[in-house]
Design a protein around this motif. Structure first.
Motif, PDB file in Angstrom:
ATOM      1  N   ASP A 191      34.085  46.715  38.811  1.00  0.00           N
ATOM      2  CA  ASP A 191      35.403  46.179  38.823  1.00  0.00           C
ATOM      3  C   ASP A 191      35.266  44.932  38.251  1.00  0.00           C
ATOM      4  O   ASP A 191      34.386  43.981  38.379  1.00  0.00           O
ATOM      5  CB  ASP A 191      36.167  45.949  40.075  1.00  0.00           C
ATOM      6  CG  ASP A 191      37.517  46.112  39.785  1.00  0.00           C
ATOM      7  OD1 ASP A 191      38.131  45.481  39.021  1.00  0.00           O
ATOM      8  OD2 ASP A 191      38.044  47.328  40.600  1.00  0.00           O
TER       9      ASP A 191
ATOM     10  N   ASN B 153      43.913  45.934  33.468  1.00  0.00           N
ATOM     11  CA  ASN B 153      43.768  45.580  34.830  1.00  0.00           C
ATOM     12  C   ASN B 153      43.404  46.969  35.611  1.00  0.00           C
ATOM     13  O   ASN B 153      43.207  48.050  34.982  1.00  0.00           O
ATOM     14  CB  ASN B 153      45.253  45.031  35.485  1.00  0.00           C
ATOM     15  CG  ASN B 153      46.237  46.170  35.193  1.00  0.00           C
ATOM     16  OD1 ASN B 153      46.317  47.069  36.086  1.00  0.00           O
ATOM     17  ND2 ASN B 153      47.207  45.733  34.231  1.00  0.00           N
TER      18      ASN B 153
ATOM     19  N   VAL C 110      50.262  41.894  34.601  1.00  0.00           N
ATOM     20  CA  VAL C 110      49.524  42.751  35.343  1.00  0.00           C
ATOM     21  C   VAL C 110      50.435  43.266  36.203  1.00  0.00           C
ATOM     22  O   VAL C 110      50.558  44.563  36.621  1.00  0.00           O
ATOM     23  CB  VAL C 110      48.517  42.020  36.295  1.00  0.00           C
ATOM     24  CG1 VAL C 110      47.693  42.913  36.992  1.00  0.00           C
ATOM     25  CG2 VAL C 110      47.407  41.470  34.914  1.00  0.00           C
TER      26      VAL C 110
ATOM     27  N   LYS D 250      39.637  47.474  47.328  1.00  0.00           N
ATOM     28  CA  LYS D 250      39.682  48.174  45.919  1.00  0.00           C
ATOM     29  C   LYS D 250      39.793  49.506  46.229  1.00  0.00           C
ATOM     30  O   LYS D 250      39.559  50.516  45.388  1.00  0.00           O
ATOM     31  CB  LYS D 250      38.209  47.818  45.078  1.00  0.00           C
ATOM     32  CG  LYS D 250      38.058  46.417  44.761  1.00  0.00           C
ATOM     33  CD  LYS D 250      39.163  46.463  43.361  1.00  0.00           C
ATOM     34  CE  LYS D 250      38.942  44.931  42.729  1.00  0.00           C
ATOM     35  NZ  LYS D 250      39.821  44.466  41.828  1.00  0.00           N
TER      36      LYS D 250
ATOM     37  N   HIS E 232      41.791  52.005  44.239  1.00  0.00           N
ATOM     38  CA  HIS E 232      41.567  51.965  42.879  1.00  0.00           C
ATOM     39  C   HIS E 232      41.065  53.119  42.572  1.00  0.00           C
ATOM     40  O   HIS E 232      41.607  53.965  41.606  1.00  0.00           O
ATOM     41  CB  HIS E 232      40.521  50.940  42.361  1.00  0.00           C
ATOM     42  CG  HIS E 232      41.514  49.438  42.550  1.00  0.00           C
ATOM     43  ND1 HIS E 232      42.368  49.166  43.125  1.00  0.00           N
ATOM     44  CD2 HIS E 232      41.244  48.438  41.401  1.00  0.00           C
ATOM     45  CE1 HIS E 232      42.712  47.791  43.180  1.00  0.00           C
ATOM     46  NE2 HIS E 232      42.141  47.512  42.220  1.00  0.00           N
TER      47      HIS E 232
ATOM     48  N   HIS F  36      37.897  36.500  40.225  1.00  0.00           N
ATOM     49  CA  HIS F  36      39.523  35.781  40.470  1.00  0.00           C
ATOM     50  C   HIS F  36      39.531  34.461  41.092  1.00  0.00           C
ATOM     51  O   HIS F  36      40.563  33.759  41.094  1.00  0.00           O
ATOM     52  CB  HIS F  36      40.262  36.819  41.098  1.00  0.00           C
ATOM     53  CG  HIS F  36      40.516  38.084  40.430  1.00  0.00           C
ATOM     54  ND1 HIS F  36      41.459  37.726  39.288  1.00  0.00           N
ATOM     55  CD2 HIS F  36      40.816  39.272  40.564  1.00  0.00           C
ATOM     56  CE1 HIS F  36      41.717  38.908  38.623  1.00  0.00           C
ATOM     57  NE2 HIS F  36      41.353  39.789  39.444  1.00  0.00           N
TER      58      HIS F  36
HETATM   59  O1  LIG Z   1      44.164  41.540  42.199  1.00  0.00           O
HETATM   60  C1  LIG Z   1      44.886  41.969  41.596  1.00  0.00           C
HETATM   61  O2  LIG Z   1      46.218  42.615  42.003  1.00  0.00           O
HETATM   62  C2  LIG Z   1      44.553  42.224  40.093  1.00  0.00           C
HETATM   63  C3  LIG Z   1      44.986  41.076  39.556  1.00  0.00           C
HETATM   64  O3  LIG Z   1      46.262  40.653  39.570  1.00  0.00           O
HETATM   65  O4  LIG Z   1      43.353  42.493  39.789  1.00  0.00           O
HETATM   66  P1  LIG Z   1      42.785  44.187  39.752  1.00  0.00           P
HETATM   67  O5  LIG Z   1      43.845  44.674  38.637  1.00  0.00           O
HETATM   68  O6  LIG Z   1      41.383  44.222  39.201  1.00  0.00           O
HETATM   69  O7  LIG Z   1      43.224  44.839  40.761  1.00  0.00           O
END
Ligand SMILES: O=C(O)[C@@H](CO)OP(=O)(O)O
Ligand SMILES: [Mn+2]
Ligand SMILES: [Mn+2]
Length: 573
Positions: free
Chosen positions: A25, A77, A136, A377, A380, A450
């Protein structure tokens, strides 16, 4: 199996090889300098993939139109990246669909808006979401158009509940965003509409948790937005944000919750019976927890104290499987026939003794896959990968393993996160011989990136690389194949740059730290002892992006991808 699910056999590639699909990621590729944490970190496993086999390593587009975003100025993203990886096609994503619906005015004629409109005459319209132009999760210009449209269509009282960003945009930009919003609201007031910001808080501390990592985050938001209660009270949102940012170490992502109060000290915008509520984020993962709290009669994640009878609509429907929320302003991309569903429906031969007395008996209709990541995550590689569907397609053939994330900390405190555990779980799954595909997400580059903490991100990148090594070693042992890639950039560039690529210096004399994702491409590498001789990346897909990975993985399992999938990246010489 329904015949429509049947995939053709690949003319040259065999079935039965274990394929490990590893998604790093926030791991992009760009020029090496001291703000490129991936370059600075020791990453021997990823380096060796790049160096040792030039025809089995390449770059992929992971941002903009290649992943269905409105323009090539949009960074990638996780949602759009994993959607593309899993679906094998490029879908117009939420950001773009909302743009289109606003431009055509369709958003104001559809069911969702008509539903909430019923509250306009006698009650309040509440808009809750991320105040950002990162694109995002949400966009400020979309909120502005929504406010204008609601005002023109009879909304008499409007309350906006803002979440400050600092993650997809530079830290500190929340002040300018709140000023922009205040200006619009004052224009509405000029037209006789009672419009104000009612509450706020930083996205990571208030409301925008995901995958049920920490319900207290959502509760803090509920208290401020719905109950009108928060530890900090202000007369005005710009003043609130400026003041709260003065605390040591304060930043936009983690601002504490606040409410706006009137001269008598009373909150100006609690949610009451009869009101309408819109969550204006288009992206799903960080809105589904609040959506459950707003929508579900039965709810036990925290004490809501008071559950107003409201008309609630999401900007989009966030979960196609749970139909959550049931009302929404714009239809989400209909992501169907994802690679995960195809593979689950196409039995491949396994030698798992669990399914047979003789270990060499052919067993068909068994396709086992194992997906894992840690909580922050987890969805995801499952929810996003499967086209924003929660749950698995077939629980007998899929196992989803989640490793609990650390909660209540920012990830620069423990930058290794659970990379070791994720790597070991994946290793064990590979060695178990039970799975044909083992899919993992290794979060460090992104989650630590982040935080904007460069030292910590370097540590995180090394931990991610260690996990890759653990997985590659296991692939080697079982004679499998690996596909290693990433969903978008982040850790490879930690500083905001001018057009020439030079770091920008802020008012305080320091470089401007970039906490967000990037526009950079990501690497993809294939290999392993199971990879048939002669397999290499084609030269005729120079613009290949994340959506080309699904067909590639299907090939490596011995299948040809459906015709409408983006083309495979590989050929067999
Ligand atoms: O943390 C999140 O929500 C996004 C950034 O806004 O990151 P990612 O797309 O990698 O989940
Ligand atoms: Mn990501
Ligand atoms: Mn991210």
């Amino acid at each position: 199996m329904a015949s429509s699910w049947k995939l053709a056999d690949h003319p040259k590639l065999p079935k039965g090889k274990m394929v490990a699909v590893v998604v790093l990621d926030g791991w992009g590729e760009t020029s090496p300098d001291k703000y490129n944490c991936i370059h600075v970190a020791e990453t021997p496993a990823m380096d060796s993939l790049k160096k040792s086999a030039p025809d089995k390593w390449r770059l992929l587009k992971a941002h903009g139109t290649a992943v269905g975003l409105p323009s090539d100025d949009d960074m990638g993203n996780s949602e759009v990246g994993h959607n593309a990886l899993g679906a094998g096609r490029i879908y117009a994503q939420g950001a773009k669909l909302v743009d289109q619906a606003l431009a055509s005015g369709k958003i104001f004629n559809d069911e969702g808006f008509n539903y909430i409109k019923q509250s306009f005459a006698n009650n309040t319209l509440h808009l809750i979401g991320l105040m950002s132009d990162g694109g995002v999760h949400s966009r400020l210009d979309q909120l502005q158009l929504l406010l204008k449209g609601a005002g023109e269509r009879g909304a008499k009282k409007i309350r906006v509940h803002v979440l400050t960003d600092g993650r997809d945009v530079l830290d500190g930009t929340s002040v300018a965003h709140a000023e922009t919003l205040e200006k619009d609201l004052s224009e509405l007031r000029g037209k006789g509409i009672d419009a104000q910001i009612a509450s706020g808080g930083g996205r990571m501390y208030v409301t925008m948790d995901r995958y049920e990592n920490d319900w207290q985050v959502v509760k803090r938001g509920w208290d401020a937005q719905v109950l009108g209660e928060a530890p900090h009270k202000f007369k005005n949102a710009v003043e609130a944000i400026k003041k709260l940012r003065e605390a040591p170490n304060a930043n936009d992502q983690y601002l504490p919750p606040f409410v706006i109060v009137d001269d008598g000290g009373k909150a100006v915008g609690p949610v009451l019976d009869g009101d309408a509520v819109v969550t204006f984020n288009f992206r799903a993962d960080r809105m589904t927890m609040l959506a459950q709290a707003l929508e579900n009669e039965k709810f036990d994640k925290f004490d809501r104290v008071r559950m107003p009878k409201i008309r609630y609509a999401g900007m989009l429907q966030y979960d196609g499987e749970l139909k959550l929320p049931s009302h929404y302003l714009v239809s989400p991309p209909l992501i169907e026939r994802t690679s995960g569903e195809y593979l689950v429906n196409n039995g491949i031969r396994t030698f798992a003794c669990r399914y047979s007395h003789s270990s060499f008996k052919e067993v068909d209709t068994v396709f086992l896959s194992m997906y894992n990541s840690e909580t922050v995550k987890f969805g995801h590689v499952t929810f996003f990968w499967n086209g924003n569907r929660s749950g698995c397609f077939n629980s007998e053939k899929e196992e989803y393993v989640e490793i609990p994330s650390d909660s209540g900390i920012t990830f620069n405190v423990k930058p290794k996160m659970k990379a070791l555990e994720v790597g070991e779980k994946a290793r064990d799954a590979i060695l178990s011989g039970k799975f044909d595909q083992v899919r993992v997400n290794i979060p460090n580059g992104d989650m630590v990136g982040h935080t904007g903490d460069i030292e910590a991100t370097i540590v995180g990148c090394k931990a991610a690389d260690d996990a890759v090594k653990t997985i590659l070693d296991a692939v080697e042992k079982v004679g499998g194949i690996y596909v290693v890639t990433a969903d978008h950039g982040n850790a490879e560039d930690m500083v905001k740059r001018d057009k020439k690529g030079e770091p920008l210096i802020g008012k305080d004399g320091n470089v401007q730290i970039l906490t967000s994702h990037t526009l950079h491409p990501v690497p993809v590498a294939i290999g392993g002892p199971g990879l048939a001789g002669g397999v290499k990346f084609r030269k005729d897909v120079p613009n290949g992006g994340l959506a080309n990975v699904a067909a590639t993985v299907m090939n490596l399992h011995g299948f040809v991808a459906p015709d409408d999938y983006e083309t495979t990246l590989i050929e067999v010489a």
